[in-house]
Design an enzyme around this catalytic site. Sequence first.
Site, short mmCIF file in Angstrom:
data_model
loop_
_atom_site.label_atom_id
_atom_site.label_comp_id
_atom_site.label_asym_id
_atom_site.label_seq_id
_atom_site.Cartn_x
_atom_site.Cartn_y
_atom_site.Cartn_z
N THR A 148 -5.85 -11.61 2.96
CA THR A 148 -6.92 -10.91 2.24
C THR A 148 -8.03 -11.88 1.85
O THR A 148 -9.02 -11.45 1.25
CB THR A 148 -6.36 -10.25 0.96
N LYS B 207 0.03 4.34 -8.18
CA LYS B 207 0.08 5.72 -8.65
C LYS B 207 1.42 6.03 -9.34
O LYS B 207 1.46 6.63 -10.40
CB LYS B 207 -0.13 6.69 -7.48
N SER C 206 5.82 12.40 -3.88
CA SER C 206 4.43 12.49 -4.31
C SER C 206 3.63 13.23 -3.26
O SER C 206 3.72 12.95 -2.07
CB SER C 206 3.90 11.07 -4.53
N VAL C 207 2.84 14.21 -3.72
CA VAL C 207 2.12 15.08 -2.78
C VAL C 207 0.60 15.00 -2.96
O VAL C 207 -0.14 15.89 -2.54
CB VAL C 207 2.60 16.55 -2.91
N GLY C 208 0.13 13.94 -3.59
CA GLY C 208 -1.32 13.76 -3.77
C GLY C 208 -1.58 12.60 -4.72
O GLY C 208 -0.65 12.09 -5.35
N ASP D 294 0.81 -1.23 0.00
CA ASP D 294 0.00 0.00 0.00
C ASP D 294 0.84 1.27 0.00
O ASP D 294 0.42 2.30 0.53
CB ASP D 294 -0.96 0.03 1.23
N ASN E 220 -4.79 -10.10 -4.24
CA ASN E 220 -4.59 -9.60 -2.88
C ASN E 220 -4.14 -8.14 -2.93
O ASN E 220 -4.29 -7.40 -1.97
CB ASN E 220 -3.59 -10.47 -2.10
N ALA E 221 -3.58 -7.74 -4.06
CA ALA E 221 -3.12 -6.36 -4.23
C ALA E 221 -4.31 -5.47 -4.54
O ALA E 221 -5.34 -5.95 -5.02
CB ALA E 221 -2.13 -6.29 -5.38
N GLY E 222 -4.17 -4.22 -4.27
CA GLY E 222 -5.22 -3.27 -4.65
C GLY E 222 -4.57 -1.96 -4.99
O GLY E 222 -3.83 -1.41 -4.19
N HIS E 223 -4.78 -1.50 -6.19
CA HIS E 223 -4.17 -0.25 -6.63
C HIS E 223 -5.26 0.73 -6.99
O HIS E 223 -6.08 0.43 -7.86
CB HIS E 223 -3.30 -0.48 -7.86
N THR F 122 -8.44 -3.58 -0.94
CA THR F 122 -8.97 -4.91 -1.23
C THR F 122 -9.96 -5.36 -0.16
O THR F 122 -10.98 -5.96 -0.47
CB THR F 122 -7.80 -5.92 -1.33
N GLN G 190 2.28 -5.74 -3.12
CA GLN G 190 2.67 -5.84 -1.70
C GLN G 190 4.02 -5.13 -1.47
O GLN G 190 4.40 -4.31 -2.29
CB GLN G 190 2.75 -7.30 -1.23
N LYS H 102 2.33 2.32 -4.97
CA LYS H 102 3.04 1.83 -6.17
C LYS H 102 2.21 2.03 -7.43
O LYS H 102 2.73 2.35 -8.48
CB LYS H 102 3.35 0.33 -6.03
P1 IMP Z 1 -2.34 -12.77 1.56
O1 IMP Z 1 -1.39 -12.18 0.58
O2 IMP Z 1 -3.78 -12.51 1.20
O3 IMP Z 1 -2.05 -14.21 1.84
O4 IMP Z 1 -2.15 -12.01 2.98
C1 IMP Z 1 -0.95 -12.14 3.74
C2 IMP Z 1 -0.58 -10.82 4.40
O5 IMP Z 1 -0.21 -9.87 3.41
C3 IMP Z 1 -1.72 -10.17 5.18
O6 IMP Z 1 -1.16 -9.48 6.29
C4 IMP Z 1 -2.29 -9.15 4.20
O7 IMP Z 1 -2.94 -8.08 4.85
C5 IMP Z 1 -1.01 -8.70 3.52
N1 IMP Z 1 -1.23 -8.21 2.15
C6 IMP Z 1 -1.44 -8.93 1.05
N2 IMP Z 1 -1.58 -8.16 -0.03
C7 IMP Z 1 -1.42 -6.90 0.40
C8 IMP Z 1 -1.39 -5.64 -0.26
O8 IMP Z 1 -1.53 -5.51 -1.49
N3 IMP Z 1 -1.19 -4.56 0.53
C9 IMP Z 1 -0.98 -4.67 1.86
N4 IMP Z 1 -0.97 -5.83 2.52
C10 IMP Z 1 -1.19 -6.93 1.80
#
Ligand code: IMP
Length: 428
Positions: A127, A18, A410-412, A13, A38-41, A297, A221, A16
């Site tokens: 996640t 942006k 980065s400022v915003g 988080d 599991n990522a969220g952008h 996410t 991540q 990345k």
């Molecule tokens: P998993 O990747 O869903 O197995 O989660 C394992 C750990 O990684 C947990 O603590 C999640 O909160 C963290 N995690 C996984 N993906 C992200 C991400 O994109 N940003 C921040 N934390 C993440």
Amino acid sequence: MPTLAIIGAQWGDEGKGKITDALTAKADVVVRFQGGNNAGHTIQFGQKKYAFHLLPSGSLHPEKVNVLANGMVIDPLALLSEFRLLDREAISTKNILVSNRAHVVMPFHRDLDAFEEHQKLNRIGTTLKGIGPTYQDKIGRRGLRMVDFLNDGRFRRYLKETLPYVHRVLGDYLAKPYNENELFERMSGARQRLAQHIADTSLFLNQALEEGKKILFEGAQGTMLCLDHGTYPYVTSSSPTAASIPLGVGMAPKHINRVLAITKAYSTRVGEGPMVSQIEGPLEAHIRDVGHEFGTTTGRARRIGYFDAVALRHAHRINGFSHLAITLLDVLTGIHPLKIVVGYRHQGELLDAFPASTDVLEACEMVTIELPGFDEDISKVTTYEALPENAKAYVEKISALSNIPLGIVSVGPDRAQTLYLEDNLFEG
Ligand code: IMP
């Protein structure tokens, strides 16, 4: 053959998405090499906000090639809904390639993830997207790759062999057992749509290198969630470091030229696990509020901490960062003083490296330094020089403590709110 890797230096988080989006203008190809949805952008472009979990952050630029490489684990249903999001915005998906060697996240992997979390004495706080169980199947040599997912016979055989195993593990935990035919049907729309995008992306990327194309590798991540170098077991199931790129895309290590560290101007973490720099109270609430520190996410509130130079030095040793991009500096407006964690103290002793042991980490106290804060709204500043002196002193201190030159501040959230200290991050 310029390439640039964008790597999270903290617990994910870091912004990345942006930074990748901002740098995409200078690249021809954008590649994700590990992790899954599991990522969220979140990318803000003008008045619109886009949240992607699987698609590389360059996907809003349809003229660029966006690659989901072999090191990823991909939920086809989730990918299909991201394709549809682009369809609705009339953004072409023609240039999106998915590796034939990437592993497939099936619906039961999500159940296995929830089951494991439910069973564990020490919850990881995943996640729940099925990432860990899919990587476990990959390592256990019982996974499903995209190339086989597209093949009717192979896919059916996979379901026939795998479902009894899944049912044995999950037992009564599943409200209703999976039905092979139903699952096959449920996947048919995604299989059809994905068929046009599946390719040998290693071949494509090596060819692109030969043609002198600029390639951006987009980490998901952060380094502190690395399976090997993070705060194990409170980590993800892949390695979000530069070292994982050659393997995760099928390219020689010598092609990873430049590695840009992305770090917030403070620290955040979601899920369980030690975080020495964590703070609680009004400052925590203020930063969470101003920085919108809730997971893209899962929507979970992120834990907040001071900037942690011990963790950044650890991440630098592993990744060999060439430059530093510091994000969300604007969130620190009005905070006095600004603190930076410069050391960890354990049982009265100052540690010189980031400890491996969870017990030690949990017993560590932070050692901080204080710098004067700034009150100006910096979100409209367009050059680094125009930042308040105290804001510059703060980011320069982080750079000096980690010995990594500053590349971006980065400022915003908008692409326009990006201050470059280095023009050519690919080669500079
Ligand atoms: P998993 O990747 O869903 O197995 O989660 C394992 C750990 O990684 C947990 O603590 C999640 O909160 C963290 N995690 C996984 N993906 C992200 C991400 O994109 N940003 C921040 N934390 C993440």
